[in-house]
Design a protein around this motif. Structure first.
Motif, PDB file in Angstrom:
ATOM      1  N   THR A  53      38.284  47.961  40.957  1.00 54.09           N
ATOM      2  CA  THR A  53      39.310  46.895  40.539  1.00 54.09           C
ATOM      3  C   THR A  53      39.264  45.506  41.544  1.00 54.09           C
ATOM      4  O   THR A  53      39.794  44.635  41.239  1.00 54.09           O
ATOM      5  N   ASP A  54      38.685  45.759  42.870  1.00 46.92           N
ATOM      6  CA  ASP A  54      38.781  44.627  43.597  1.00 46.92           C
ATOM      7  C   ASP A  54      37.757  43.399  42.776  1.00 46.92           C
ATOM      8  O   ASP A  54      37.861  42.110  43.422  1.00 46.92           O
ATOM      9  N   ASN A  55      36.788  43.711  42.093  1.00 53.77           N
ATOM     10  CA  ASN A  55      36.026  42.637  41.605  1.00 53.77           C
ATOM     11  C   ASN A  55      36.247  41.954  40.224  1.00 53.77           C
ATOM     12  O   ASN A  55      35.640  41.367  39.704  1.00 53.77           O
ATOM     13  N   ILE A  56      37.323  42.599  39.721  1.00 52.00           N
ATOM     14  CA  ILE A  56      37.800  42.081  38.359  1.00 52.00           C
ATOM     15  C   ILE A  56      38.295  40.922  38.428  1.00 52.00           C
ATOM     16  O   ILE A  56      39.052  40.482  39.598  1.00 52.00           O
ATOM     17  N   PHE A  57      37.983  39.632  37.683  1.00 51.50           N
ATOM     18  CA  PHE A  57      38.721  38.476  37.799  1.00 51.50           C
ATOM     19  C   PHE A  57      39.069  38.131  36.291  1.00 51.50           C
ATOM     20  O   PHE A  57      38.600  38.678  35.367  1.00 51.50           O
ATOM     21  N   GLY A  58      39.803  36.979  36.018  1.00 51.84           N
ATOM     22  CA  GLY A  58      40.318  36.509  34.873  1.00 51.84           C
ATOM     23  C   GLY A  58      40.500  35.039  35.140  1.00 51.84           C
ATOM     24  O   GLY A  58      40.673  34.370  36.109  1.00 51.84           O
ATOM     25  N   THR A  59      40.473  34.234  33.861  1.00 51.92           N
ATOM     26  CA  THR A  59      40.458  32.993  33.805  1.00 51.92           C
ATOM     27  C   THR A  59      40.929  32.487  32.419  1.00 51.92           C
ATOM     28  O   THR A  59      40.917  33.293  31.448  1.00 51.92           O
ATOM     29  N   LYS A  60      41.454  31.379  32.219  1.00 48.10           N
ATOM     30  CA  LYS A  60      41.914  30.997  30.871  1.00 48.10           C
ATOM     31  C   LYS A  60      40.861  30.652  29.959  1.00 48.10           C
ATOM     32  O   LYS A  60      39.511  30.310  30.284  1.00 48.10           O
ATOM     33  N   ALA A  61      40.720  31.261  28.664  1.00 50.34           N
ATOM     34  CA  ALA A  61      39.866  30.969  27.902  1.00 50.34           C
ATOM     35  C   ALA A  61      40.029  29.516  26.864  1.00 50.34           C
ATOM     36  O   ALA A  61      41.002  29.728  26.265  1.00 50.34           O
ATOM     37  N   TYR A  62      39.007  28.692  26.967  1.00 51.01           N
ATOM     38  CA  TYR A  62      39.396  27.196  26.577  1.00 51.01           C
ATOM     39  C   TYR A  62      38.600  27.432  25.099  1.00 51.01           C
ATOM     40  O   TYR A  62      37.573  26.953  24.866  1.00 51.01           O
ATOM     41  N   LEU A  63      39.294  28.152  24.092  1.00 50.53           N
ATOM     42  CA  LEU A  63      38.760  27.863  22.712  1.00 50.53           C
ATOM     43  C   LEU A  63      39.068  26.564  21.935  1.00 50.53           C
ATOM     44  O   LEU A  63      39.847  25.911  22.204  1.00 50.53           O
TER      45      LEU A  63
END
Length: 287
Positions: free
Chosen positions: A223-233
């Motif tokens: 879980t320490d390596n999970i990351f997220g970002t906005k998806a620019y569709l």
């Protein structure tokens, strides 16, 4: 009387001699005697990557060391060859170098300064999505949901109009895929979430992508390596729900893409309490 004086002098000189002997012994034992220090005794090999694409670092975890030995061990540097694209069964050669001046000062003799080690315990990458068991996949999906829930404030900050009060109405997983790396970087599973916000009669959709890396047969979700970002569709990708096209556009250069059918998943729609209104502020989310 003479006998008493003689006895007293004898005792005095014997005491002096004993003290000198002790001092000499202590001086030799702690300052003059050469002490062997095994620089490989408590080393730990820390592998990064999977079978066929791993590298390794070395740490020395010895705890019960006196100050002088600890100071010396802090100067030890380990050189490892080879140290890329490692596989189980490979042999690596380790050479330890150290501060020779400090070793001489403390009368240390470094021993076991070279060592051959067979690589073992590396996890294997999956060749296809079908090789992953359902339990492991569910743990990944759960970790993605948990990560999204922990980043809600960041997601709110993605809304451009900061003067309006929005509240999240629902969140849906609209796409998932297994990304198999074409290089030595780790494989990953991604999920695209469609987050619907409401302000009075106005709704606004934000797309958010959550990535779980290090997918391998170790079946461990870090879980320490999970990351997220906005998806620019693009507008077309949004209105026509061409999520695969977006993923191809972003990732096809580095990964082979395997769709994960959503009909085979249990997707929960998460609705927020209608009483919770949130003042949106401008900002971005960091990967």
């Amino acid at each position: 009387m003479d006998k008493e004086k003689l006895s007293s002098k004898f005792f005095y000189f014997f005491s002096i001699l004993s003290m000198c002997t002790v001092i000499v012994f202590i001086t030799y034992a702690f300052f003059l005697r050469t002490i062997d220090v095994d620089v490989m005794e408590d080393v730990t090999f820390n592998y990064t990557g999977e079978n066929g694409s791993a590298s390794v670092t070395i740490s020395n975890g010895a705890l019960e060391l006196n100050q002088r030995t600890r100071e010396f061990m802090d100067t030890v540097v380990y050189e490892i060859t080879p140290n890329k694209n490692l596989s189980n069964g490979d042999t690596i050669h380790v050479v330890a170098t150290y501060d020779e001046a400090l070793a001489e000062q403390y009368h240390f003799k470094a021993i076991n300064t070279e060592k051959d080690v067979e690589v073992s315990g590396l996890k294997n990458r999956y060749n296809a999505l079908e090789e992953m068991d359902e339990k492991y996949l569910k743990e990944i999906y759960k970790a993605q949901d948990t990560y999204l829930n922990s980043r809600k404030e960041d997601v709110y900050n993605m809304i451009e109009d900061s003067e309006l009060e929005y509240k999240m109405e629902k969140s849906d997983v609209v796409y998932r895929a297994f990304l198999k790396s074409k290089s030595t970087q780790s494989d990953r599973i991604i999920a695209i979430y469609k987050l619907t916000f409401r302000h009075e009669e106005e709704t606004l959709d934000v797309y958010y992508l959550v990535t779980v890396p290090d997918i391998n047969d170790g079946k461990r979700v870090n879980t320490d390596n999970i990351f997220g970002t906005k998806a620019y569709l693009t507008e077309a990708e949004k209105t026509e729900e061409k999520y695969y096209d977006y993923v191809v556009r972003i990732y096809s250069g580095q990964f082979d893409i395997w769709d994960i059918p959503l009909e085979n998943q249990v997707v929960e729609e998460k609705k927020e309490e209608t009483t919770d209104e949130i003042q949106v502020e401008e900002g971005t989310i960091e990967q």
